[in-house]
Design a protein around this motif. Structure first.
Motif, PDB file in Angstrom:
ATOM      1  N   MET A 101       0.829  -1.185   0.000  1.00  0.00           N
ATOM      2  CA  MET A 101       0.000   0.000   0.000  1.00  0.00           C
ATOM      3  C   MET A 101       0.874   1.249   0.000  1.00  0.00           C
ATOM      4  SD  MET A 101      -3.236   0.408   2.380  1.00  0.00           S
ATOM      5  CE  MET A 101      -3.763   1.955   2.925  1.00  0.00           C
ATOM      6  N   PHE A 102       1.566   1.451   1.093  1.00  0.00           N
ATOM      7  CA  PHE A 102       2.529   2.553   1.124  1.00  0.00           C
ATOM      8  C   PHE A 102       3.883   1.983   0.726  1.00  0.00           C
ATOM      9  CE2 PHE A 102      -0.594   3.990   4.335  1.00  0.00           C
ATOM     10  CZ  PHE A 102      -0.976   5.174   3.733  1.00  0.00           C
ATOM     11  N   ASP A 103       4.560   2.721  -0.049  1.00  0.00           N
ATOM     12  CA  ASP A 103       5.882   2.270  -0.483  1.00  0.00           C
ATOM     13  C   ASP A 103       6.944   3.074   0.274  1.00  0.00           C
ATOM     14  OD1 ASP A 103       7.768   0.870  -1.857  1.00  0.00           O
ATOM     15  OD2 ASP A 103       7.633   2.066  -3.690  1.00  0.00           O
ATOM     16  N   ILE A 104       7.252   2.582   1.468  1.00  0.00           N
ATOM     17  CA  ILE A 104       8.244   3.264   2.309  1.00  0.00           C
ATOM     18  C   ILE A 104       9.443   2.339   2.438  1.00  0.00           C
ATOM     19  CG2 ILE A 104       8.741   4.231   4.575  1.00  0.00           C
ATOM     20  CD1 ILE A 104       5.779   4.821   4.868  1.00  0.00           C
ATOM     21  N   VAL A 144      14.162  12.756  12.090  1.00  0.00           N
ATOM     22  CA  VAL A 144      13.316  13.939  12.314  1.00  0.00           C
ATOM     23  C   VAL A 144      12.555  13.773  13.634  1.00  0.00           C
ATOM     24  CG1 VAL A 144      11.302  15.200  11.451  1.00  0.00           C
ATOM     25  CG2 VAL A 144      13.109  14.510   9.880  1.00  0.00           C
ATOM     26  N   ALA A 145      12.030  12.571  13.956  1.00  0.00           N
ATOM     27  CA  ALA A 145      11.310  12.346  15.205  1.00  0.00           C
ATOM     28  C   ALA A 145      12.248  12.495  16.394  1.00  0.00           C
ATOM     29  CB  ALA A 145      10.669  10.969  15.199  1.00  0.00           C
ATOM     30  N   GLU A 159      13.625   6.099   3.723  1.00  0.00           N
ATOM     31  CA  GLU A 159      12.578   6.978   4.249  1.00  0.00           C
ATOM     32  C   GLU A 159      12.380   6.753   5.746  1.00  0.00           C
ATOM     33  OE1 GLU A 159      11.437   5.063   1.399  1.00  0.00           O
ATOM     34  OE2 GLU A 159      11.546   6.630  -0.127  1.00  0.00           O
ATOM     35  N   LEU A 160      12.462   5.510   6.233  1.00  0.00           N
ATOM     36  CA  LEU A 160      12.319   5.230   7.660  1.00  0.00           C
ATOM     37  C   LEU A 160      13.450   5.883   8.479  1.00  0.00           C
ATOM     38  CD1 LEU A 160      11.162   1.487   7.738  1.00  0.00           C
ATOM     39  CD2 LEU A 160       9.842   3.481   8.369  1.00  0.00           C
TER      40      LEU A 160
END
Length: 179
Positions: A1-4, A15-16, A8-9
């Motif tokens: 569904m999402f292509d991560i 950033v988190a 990207e992780l």
């Protein structure tokens, strides 16, 4: 569904870590995991209810078809078949009995056989006239001449001087009849 992907992780984790800070990051990750679990649980419940509704609809169709077959089959029980056969036989017997009663109750006497009249001179004249008319119809209408081709002589027969056996009469008379 999402292509991560992994890249990207890693960017999201950096950033988190910078935005939330190292002290509060484990609590935030725990809360995100709980939300993800609740979302998955709600999705599986929805899918389960949807599948159950589909099964109930199919079962209702199967039950309706089964009830229809059961109603039709109940009409063909052996008791009903025997009852209808017995009724048909009794109807046939009563109609035969009625026909026999009608034949027994006839008041007219049976027919007496008669002998034919002896021939008279007029019948002889009619018979001779009829015979002459039919004989006229059976006579040939015309005599025609049919020409048959003469047999072809072979060179060996011409040298021997022998004549062909069928060469005697090339013209044959035939009767023509009306058809």
């Amino acid at each position: 569904m999402f292509d991560i992907g992994w890249s990207e992780l890693v960017v999201i984790a950096v950033v988190a870590l910078i935005a939330i800070g190292p002290k509060e990051l484990p609590g935030v990750l725990r809360m995100v995991g709980q939300w993800m679990g609740k979302a998955r649980k709600m999705a599986s419940e929805f899918q389960g209810q949807f599948n159950e509704a589909m099964r109930e609809a199919e079962m209702a169709d199967v039950k309706k078809a089964f009830d229809d077959v059961k109603d039709v089959a109940s009409g063909f029980t052996t008791n009903n078949i025997m009852t209808s056969l017995t009724k048909d036989v009794s109807d046939a017997n009563s109609s035969v009995d009625m026909a026999i009663d009608k034949a027994d109750n006839l008041d007219t006497p049976p027919a007496v056989p008669t002998t034919p009249e002896p021939p008279t001179p007029e019948t002889f004249v009619e018979a001779e006239t009829h015979a002459q008319e039919t004989a006229a119809v059976n006579e040939p209408l015309a005599i025609t001449r049919e020409v048959q081709p003469s047999p072809v002589e072979t060179p060996a027969a011409a040298h021997d001087g022998a004549a062909a056996p069928d060469a005697a009469s090339p013209d044959v008379l035939k009767d023509a009849k009306a058809s």
